[in-house]
Design an enzyme around this catalytic site. Structure first.
Site, mmCIF file in Angstrom:
data_model
loop_
_atom_site.group_PDB
_atom_site.id
_atom_site.type_symbol
_atom_site.label_atom_id
_atom_site.label_comp_id
_atom_site.label_asym_id
_atom_site.label_seq_id
_atom_site.Cartn_x
_atom_site.Cartn_y
_atom_site.Cartn_z
ATOM 1 N N GLU A 201 0.522 -1.176 0.015
ATOM 2 C CA GLU A 201 0.552 0.095 -0.137
ATOM 3 C C GLU A 201 0.449 1.191 -0.344
ATOM 4 O OE1 GLU A 201 -0.804 -2.716 1.856
ATOM 5 O OE2 GLU A 201 0.577 -2.777 3.039
ATOM 6 N N ASP A 320 -5.776 -6.218 -2.720
ATOM 7 C CA ASP A 320 -4.614 -7.012 -1.618
ATOM 8 C C ASP A 320 -4.656 -7.885 -1.083
ATOM 9 O OD1 ASP A 320 -2.922 -5.758 0.259
ATOM 10 O OD2 ASP A 320 -4.160 -5.406 1.923
#
Lengths: 577, 132
Positions: A201, A320
């Site tokens: 991220e 993710d």
């Protein structure tokens, strides 16, 4: 000379020889010894136990028959254990080494727990205070007389394994600008220390480094986002300038196959995690395209850092579910060699050693980010790409169907034991812009909430499953009301050790899953577990201490004991008969 | 934050310099998957790769979706890794202090990232939070 004097002299001479041998051998963890790690189960030489990544101990003093007599032999309280103790001990010639939060290192007598030396890395503590994925350290590498450790502020440090003094340190990541550094364990391969940076991220390009193990000189860098230069075809898999802030990284240690001289490394997800491009992700959104080499498994030449082959497990990962988690389990069946690798999304990929997909199986029950994955090609079928706006019950939850800690393969049973997580989330995908100044910040791309229930009618939960590693067929399964977050260990003594989230360490029969023994360590587990031998006796060492990015969710999901469980304490607890 | 565009370009160029300083890496071969290189053309709808706020100031909703929401779930409306912010009983000064200084092992210090005006905007956002 009297007989007793003679005996004393012989004992003294033997002790002196033993010390000399220990000192000589301790400095002699080299490629040969690492390659033969499985033949010497008294030691635990790499993060994953050996290059085969089995997390298996060939010791059987402690076994299914006598494990009921297992007791605490010694403990070591780990100072400054912010976010618990997440690391993995290593053992060489009866000396146990392990790392703690804030890049501390400890060398202990494996039989007694007596401290030999302690080391504290000088850190930029102002920087550490600004980091989200910090201040834990998950493991170290050992060899050439050094302990190798990646630091929170972007260095690779080599500490003398005999004295605990810093031999050298090399700055690899400009953490003061990029915020992140290193938390994962390095892997020593021949004369290179290989380490991957944090990423995912974080709006950067997630490099993996090869560093000369003796001098500390940087040998090569590989950018997991877009490759190293414009000629790399990966660059064209990022629309516009999105490759400049694409995340990636390789935050867990990989594996190595000496036959092909290939290092296998899993890469992290692209940023932002959730891409508002939705179904039109190939041409629009935050990062149009496949986004190579994120959420991929790489086959790297350890000498040059060049990519020999790769497989992107999730092209354009929009959930993710990176490939940085998942150990590279090296197996053989029917004369053919395979690699088994779990992806955070809850699927397990079976490859040949050139990373050609041989099978894909689903180990987590609640999955809906895809309908399936083609077991022959690895192609994603029925992707759930989410455009801007609200979306309900995406499974698994962001913490993963498989989390970062490792499973274990037992050659005696032929089974692969792994913790699987059943949990989901609601989210609202939001267009974000990467924050790069004055220092990089997380780029998630959604607001989200973890769900207490799952689409199969159950509650958020976990299970330890014993799988056929090639097919995913379940031999047995033990359910846990909360997913254990620590690594598993299996042994030749027909045991599987499960350190759970409440603080209980369970010993299961590797053949049936039946619980044979348990002990409450007083706080949750979120790190490593090993077995080793010191002075002729087998021990089990487990990291205890709660906290961290997955564990912090337990308060909201399940309340007590996690609401009250300390997140600033840690201890290494060692068991023996 | 106003000068972020220039600073960001410098930052990105810095990365490029680093990349060229290391060994040249030729194109890899994929055994299992062939990327579609034609699909990733520059997007007209892609957000610019620069951070910050528009002329109206810091967009805190975006900030939560990008950064804060990692711990403060559902835009701060629900407890997650971090506490629920909606309805907090902390004073403005206490919130500002927490944002600036963080909390070891729980919340990073954002004092070097956000100006006092930014922090005021974040506090306004928290005070205005309602059930979604």
């Amino acid at each position: 000379m009297k007989r007793s004097h003679l005996r004393h002299a012989v004992v003294a001479a033997a002790a002196a020889l033993s010390l000399t041998t220990m000192a000589a051998r301790a400095a002699d963890v080299d490629t040969k010894r690492l390659l033969e790690a499985d033949k010497h189960p008294a030691d635990w030489l790499t993060y994953h136990g050996s290059y085969k990544s089995w997390h298996y101990s060939g010791l059987d003093q402690i076994n299914a028959t006598n494990v009921k007599n297992l007791k605490v032999a010694w403990t070591h309280a780990t100072p400054r254990s912010t976010r618990g103790l997440q690391s993995f001990p290593l053992v060489v010639d009866g000396v146990l080494y392990y790392s703690g939060s804030f890049n501390q290192l400890f060398a202990l007598d494996g039989a007694t727990g007596n401290l030999i030396w302690a080391y504290k890395q000088k850190l930029n503590e102002d920087l550490v205070a600004k980091q989200t994925h910090s201040p834990y350290n998950r493991g170290i590498a050992i060899g050439f007389g050094n302990i190798y450790m990646g630091t929170l502020d972007g260095k690779l440090a080599a500490i003398d394994m005999k004295t605990g003094k810093l031999n050298w340190e090399t700055k690899l990541v400009e953490s003061e600008k990029l915020t992140v550094g290193f938390t994962g364990a390095p892997l020593l391969v021949k004369d290179k220390v290989i380490i991957g940076s944090q990423g995912g991220e974080w709006p950067y390009r997630g490099p993996i480094f090869g560093v000369d193990a003796n001098s500390g000189k940087l040998a090569w860098t590989f950018f997991t986002v877009g490759g190293n230069d414009e000629s790399d075809p990966a660059r064209k898999t990022w629309g516009g300038d999105s490759w400049k802030t694409g995340g990636g990284g390789g935050w867990m240690a990989g594996g190595y196959d000496p036959k092909t001289n290939t290092v296998y490394w899993g890469t992290a997800n692209p940023a932002p995690l959730y891409d508002w491009g939705g179904a039109d992700w190939k041409t629009t959104g935050a990062r149009p395209g496949d986004n190579l080499y994120t959420t991929s498994v790489l086959g790297l030449d350890p000498d040059t850092g060049k990519v020999k082959f790769f497989h992107q497990e999730l092209p354009h990962d929009a959930w993710d579910f990176d490939s940085a988690v998942g150990e590279f389990v090296m197996l053989e069946r029917g004369g053919k060699e395979y690699i088994v690798h779990a992806n955070k999304g809850g699927f397990v990929f079976v490859y040949d050693r050139n990373l050609k997909v041989e099978n894909v199986w689903q180990g987590v029950k609640n999955i809906n980010f895809v309908k399936s994955i083609d077991p022959k090609t690895g192609e994603l079928i029925g992707r759930r790409d989410m455009a801007e706006g609200k979306h309900e019950a995406l499974c698994p939850y962001i913490a993963g169907g498989y989390s970062w800690n490792s499973g274990t393969y037992n050659p005696g049973t032929g089974l692969y034991y792994k913790v699987a997580n059943e949990w989901c989330m609601d989210l609202e995908v939001v267009k974000t812009t990467p924050i790069l100044e004055p220092m990089a910040q997380l780029n998630i791309g959604s607001n989200f909430t973890v769900n207490k229930t799952t689409p199969d009618g159950g509650k958020a939960r976990g299970h330890v499953s014993a799988y056929d590693p090639f097919t995913g067929k379940v031999k047995w399964e033990v359910e846990y009301a909360q997913p254990p977050l620590a690594s598993l260990l299996s042994t030749k003594g027909n045991l599987v050790f499960v350190p759970d989230a409440r603080g209980w360490l369970h010993a299961l029969d590797a053949r049936t899953g039946k619980e044979l023994w348990s002990h409450n360590d007083g706080q949750g587990h979120n790190g490593g577990i090993i077995s080793y031998m010191a002075k002729g006796k087998q021990y089990i060492a487990v990291a205890t201490g709660w906290g961290g990015l997955a564990g912090d969710d337990y308060k909201a999901l399940w309340g007590e004991p996690w609401t009250s469980m300390p997140t600033d304490q840690g201890a290494l607890v060692v068991f023996g008969l | 934050m106003q000068q972020r565009l220039v600073a960001t370009l410098g930052f990105v160029l810095g990365i490029g310099c680093c990349a060229t300083a290391v060994a040249q890496i030729s194109g890899p071969m994929s055994s299992g998957y062939k990327p579609s290189t034609a699909q990733a053309q520059p997007s007209t709808t892609q957000a610019p790769p620069v951070a910050g706020k528009d002329e109206k100031g810091l967009d805190v909703n975006k900030l939560f979706a990008g950064t804060c929401g990692w711990c403060h779930s559902n835009g701060g409306r629900t407890a997650g890794k971090g506490p629920q912010l909606m309805g907090t009983t902390l004073t403005d000064a206490e919130i500002a202090s927490r944002i600036k200084n963080g909390k070891p092992g729980a919340m990073p210090a954002f004092g070097g990232t956000f100006s006092d005006d930014d922090i005021k905007a974040i506090i306004r956002y928290i005070r205005d939070l309602k059930e979604s």
